[in-house]
Design a protein around this motif. Sequence first.
Motif, PDB file in Angstrom:
ATOM      1  N   LYS A   5      -7.965  41.143 -25.724  1.00 11.36           N
ATOM      2  CA  LYS A   5      -9.062  41.024 -24.782  1.00 11.36           C
ATOM      3  C   LYS A   5      -8.757  41.935 -23.593  1.00 11.36           C
ATOM      4  CE  LYS A   5      -9.817  36.251 -26.039  1.00 11.36           C
ATOM      5  NZ  LYS A   5      -9.761  34.875 -25.583  1.00 11.36           N
ATOM      6  N   PRO A   6      -9.765  42.419 -22.897  1.00  8.26           N
ATOM      7  CA  PRO A   6      -9.512  43.299 -21.751  1.00  8.26           C
ATOM      8  C   PRO A   6      -8.633  42.655 -20.685  1.00  8.26           C
ATOM      9  CG  PRO A   6     -11.840  43.296 -22.309  1.00  8.26           C
ATOM     10  CD  PRO A   6     -11.175  42.272 -23.177  1.00  8.26           C
ATOM     11  N   ALA A   7      -8.682  41.337 -20.554  1.00  7.10           N
ATOM     12  CA  ALA A   7      -7.888  40.663 -19.533  1.00  7.10           C
ATOM     13  C   ALA A   7      -6.406  40.703 -19.883  1.00  7.10           C
ATOM     14  CB  ALA A   7      -8.351  39.230 -19.362  1.00  7.10           C
ATOM     15  N   GLU A   8      -6.090  40.791 -21.166  1.00 10.20           N
ATOM     16  CA  GLU A   8      -4.698  40.845 -21.594  1.00 10.20           C
ATOM     17  C   GLU A   8      -4.241  42.296 -21.607  1.00 10.20           C
ATOM     18  OE1 GLU A   8      -4.039  38.989 -25.331  1.00 10.20           O
ATOM     19  OE2 GLU A   8      -5.322  37.297 -24.855  1.00 10.20           O
ATOM     20  N   SER A   9      -3.454  42.674 -20.637  1.00  8.79           N
ATOM     21  CA  SER A   9      -2.955  44.042 -20.571  1.00  8.79           C
ATOM     22  C   SER A   9      -1.441  44.011 -20.664  1.00  8.79           C
ATOM     23  CB  SER A   9      -3.361  44.713 -19.268  1.00  8.79           C
ATOM     24  OG  SER A   9      -4.764  44.780 -19.166  1.00  8.79           O
ATOM     25  N   SER A  10      -0.939  44.878 -21.498  1.00 10.57           N
ATOM     26  CA  SER A  10       0.515  44.964 -21.620  1.00 10.57           C
ATOM     27  C   SER A  10       1.055  45.754 -20.430  1.00 10.57           C
ATOM     28  CB  SER A  10       0.888  45.656 -22.925  1.00 10.57           C
ATOM     29  OG  SER A  10       0.529  47.010 -22.866  1.00 10.57           O
ATOM     30  N   PRO A  11       2.316  45.582 -20.122  1.00  9.01           N
ATOM     31  CA  PRO A  11       2.902  46.347 -19.009  1.00  9.01           C
ATOM     32  C   PRO A  11       2.814  47.861 -19.247  1.00  9.01           C
ATOM     33  CG  PRO A  11       4.369  44.572 -19.665  1.00  9.01           C
ATOM     34  CD  PRO A  11       3.248  44.583 -20.647  1.00  9.01           C
ATOM     35  N   GLU A  12       2.896  48.268 -20.515  1.00 11.65           N
ATOM     36  CA  GLU A  12       2.800  49.700 -20.817  1.00 11.65           C
ATOM     37  C   GLU A  12       1.414  50.247 -20.505  1.00 11.65           C
ATOM     38  OE1 GLU A  12       3.822  47.495 -23.273  1.00 11.65           O
ATOM     39  OE2 GLU A  12       5.977  47.824 -23.049  1.00 11.65           O
ATOM     40  N   SER A  13       0.394  49.481 -20.855  1.00 15.95           N
ATOM     41  CA  SER A  13      -0.970  49.969 -20.600  1.00 15.95           C
ATOM     42  C   SER A  13      -1.280  49.960 -19.114  1.00 15.95           C
ATOM     43  CB  SER A  13      -2.003  49.143 -21.374  1.00 15.95           C
ATOM     44  OG  SER A  13      -2.028  47.805 -20.903  1.00 15.95           O
ATOM     45  N   VAL A  14      -0.741  48.989 -18.390  1.00 17.75           N
ATOM     46  CA  VAL A  14      -0.928  48.952 -16.936  1.00 17.75           C
ATOM     47  C   VAL A  14      -0.244  50.168 -16.317  1.00 17.75           C
ATOM     48  CG1 VAL A  14      -0.340  47.703 -14.822  1.00 17.75           C
ATOM     49  CG2 VAL A  14      -1.187  46.450 -16.817  1.00 17.75           C
ATOM     50  N   ALA A  15       0.976  50.460 -16.765  1.00 20.33           N
ATOM     51  CA  ALA A  15       1.720  51.606 -16.238  1.00 20.33           C
ATOM     52  C   ALA A  15       0.994  52.907 -16.572  1.00 20.33           C
ATOM     53  CB  ALA A  15       3.130  51.633 -16.796  1.00 20.33           C
ATOM     54  N   ARG A  16       0.461  53.010 -17.786  1.00 22.37           N
ATOM     55  CA  ARG A  16      -0.267  54.213 -18.201  1.00 22.37           C
ATOM     56  C   ARG A  16      -1.525  54.394 -17.350  1.00 22.37           C
ATOM     57  NH1 ARG A  16      -2.033  52.859 -23.157  1.00 22.37           N
ATOM     58  NH2 ARG A  16       0.133  52.690 -23.810  1.00 22.37           N
ATOM     59  N   ALA A  17      -2.253  53.308 -17.133  1.00 24.60           N
ATOM     60  CA  ALA A  17      -3.463  53.380 -16.319  1.00 24.60           C
ATOM     61  C   ALA A  17      -3.117  53.761 -14.877  1.00 24.60           C
ATOM     62  CB  ALA A  17      -4.196  52.045 -16.355  1.00 24.60           C
ATOM     63  N   ASN A  18      -2.001  53.221 -14.381  1.00 25.47           N
ATOM     64  CA  ASN A  18      -1.567  53.543 -13.021  1.00 25.47           C
ATOM     65  C   ASN A  18      -1.186  55.021 -12.908  1.00 25.47           C
ATOM     66  OD1 ASN A  18      -1.041  52.920 -10.349  1.00 25.47           O
ATOM     67  ND2 ASN A  18       1.115  52.477 -10.754  1.00 25.47           N
ATOM     68  N   ARG A  19      -0.451  55.541 -13.898  1.00 24.78           N
ATOM     69  CA  ARG A  19      -0.093  56.967 -13.888  1.00 24.78           C
ATOM     70  C   ARG A  19      -1.340  57.840 -13.952  1.00 24.78           C
ATOM     71  NH1 ARG A  19       3.927  55.344 -17.574  1.00 24.78           N
ATOM     72  NH2 ARG A  19       2.673  56.157 -19.288  1.00 24.78           N
ATOM     73  N   LYS A  20      -2.287  57.428 -14.774  1.00 27.48           N
ATOM     74  CA  LYS A  20      -3.526  58.200 -14.916  1.00 27.48           C
ATOM     75  C   LYS A  20      -4.301  58.214 -13.594  1.00 27.48           C
ATOM     76  CE  LYS A  20      -7.325  58.758 -18.132  1.00 27.48           C
ATOM     77  NZ  LYS A  20      -7.975  58.227 -19.331  1.00 27.48           N
ATOM     78  N   ARG A  21      -4.353  57.068 -12.921  1.00 27.01           N
ATOM     79  CA  ARG A  21      -5.052  56.979 -11.635  1.00 27.01           C
ATOM     80  C   ARG A  21      -4.343  57.844 -10.587  1.00 27.01           C
ATOM     81  NH1 ARG A  21      -3.868  54.357  -7.296  1.00 27.01           N
ATOM     82  NH2 ARG A  21      -2.312  53.045  -8.297  1.00 27.01           N
ATOM     83  N   LEU A  22      -3.016  57.755 -10.532  1.00 27.86           N
ATOM     84  CA  LEU A  22      -2.253  58.555  -9.570  1.00 27.86           C
ATOM     85  C   LEU A  22      -2.420  60.054  -9.834  1.00 27.86           C
ATOM     86  CD1 LEU A  22       1.047  56.485  -9.283  1.00 27.86           C
ATOM     87  CD2 LEU A  22      -0.758  56.721  -7.572  1.00 27.86           C
ATOM     88  N   THR A  23      -2.428  60.432 -11.100  1.00 23.93           N
ATOM     89  CA  THR A  23      -2.600  61.837 -11.454  1.00 23.93           C
ATOM     90  C   THR A  23      -3.984  62.327 -11.022  1.00 23.93           C
ATOM     91  OG1 THR A  23      -1.119  61.585 -13.333  1.00 23.93           O
ATOM     92  CG2 THR A  23      -2.585  63.477 -13.371  1.00 23.93           C
ATOM     93  N   ALA A  24      -5.004  61.499 -11.238  1.00 27.04           N
ATOM     94  CA  ALA A  24      -6.360  61.875 -10.835  1.00 27.04           C
ATOM     95  C   ALA A  24      -6.454  62.022  -9.316  1.00 27.04           C
ATOM     96  CB  ALA A  24      -7.366  60.847 -11.331  1.00 27.04           C
ATOM     97  N   GLU A  25      -5.831  61.091  -8.589  1.00 32.03           N
ATOM     98  CA  GLU A  25      -5.850  61.172  -7.119  1.00 32.03           C
ATOM     99  C   GLU A  25      -5.110  62.419  -6.637  1.00 32.03           C
ATOM    100  OE1 GLU A  25      -4.154  57.507  -5.783  1.00 32.03           O
ATOM    101  OE2 GLU A  25      -5.941  56.339  -6.293  1.00 32.03           O
ATOM    102  N   GLU A  26      -3.970  62.696  -7.249  1.00 30.59           N
ATOM    103  CA  GLU A  26      -3.201  63.880  -6.862  1.00 30.59           C
ATOM    104  C   GLU A  26      -3.984  65.159  -7.156  1.00 30.59           C
ATOM    105  OE1 GLU A  26       0.886  66.073  -8.222  1.00 30.59           O
ATOM    106  OE2 GLU A  26       0.861  63.879  -8.223  1.00 30.59           O
ATOM    107  N   GLY A  27      -4.670  65.193  -8.288  1.00 30.29           N
ATOM    108  CA  GLY A  27      -5.498  66.351  -8.635  1.00 30.29           C
ATOM    109  C   GLY A  27      -6.625  66.553  -7.637  1.00 30.29           C
ATOM    110  N   ALA A  28      -7.247  65.447  -7.219  1.00 31.11           N
ATOM    111  CA  ALA A  28      -8.329  65.543  -6.238  1.00 31.11           C
ATOM    112  C   ALA A  28      -7.804  66.063  -4.900  1.00 31.11           C
ATOM    113  CB  ALA A  28      -8.998  64.183  -6.061  1.00 31.11           C
ATOM    114  N   ARG A  29      -6.615  65.571  -4.503  1.00 28.03           N
ATOM    115  CA  ARG A  29      -6.022  66.056  -3.246  1.00 28.03           C
ATOM    116  C   ARG A  29      -5.679  67.535  -3.348  1.00 28.03           C
ATOM    117  NH1 ARG A  29      -3.364  61.000  -3.213  1.00 28.03           N
ATOM    118  NH2 ARG A  29      -1.548  61.930  -4.228  1.00 28.03           N
TER     119      ARG A  29
END
Length: 80
Positions: A5-29
Amino acid sequence: MSVRKPAESSPESVARANRKRLTAEEGARAMAEVGRQAIEIRKNMARLRELRETREAAVASRLASLPAPASKKRARKLPR
């Protein structure tokens, strides 16, 4: 086969999503910084162009105010 279910996130997927978000923010900057630098470069180029044109106009007016140089007659070469 288990469907998560979307509410169940593994630590790996959370870390991947966090890296993806940080990369997008860094690219925008980075893109914003490149844009700011491009604007600064264009402003500086315009300033330098204005200085060059002013200097060239001053040189042209100074040369125009000088008397025309007397033309020199070329010596003819004598045939041998």
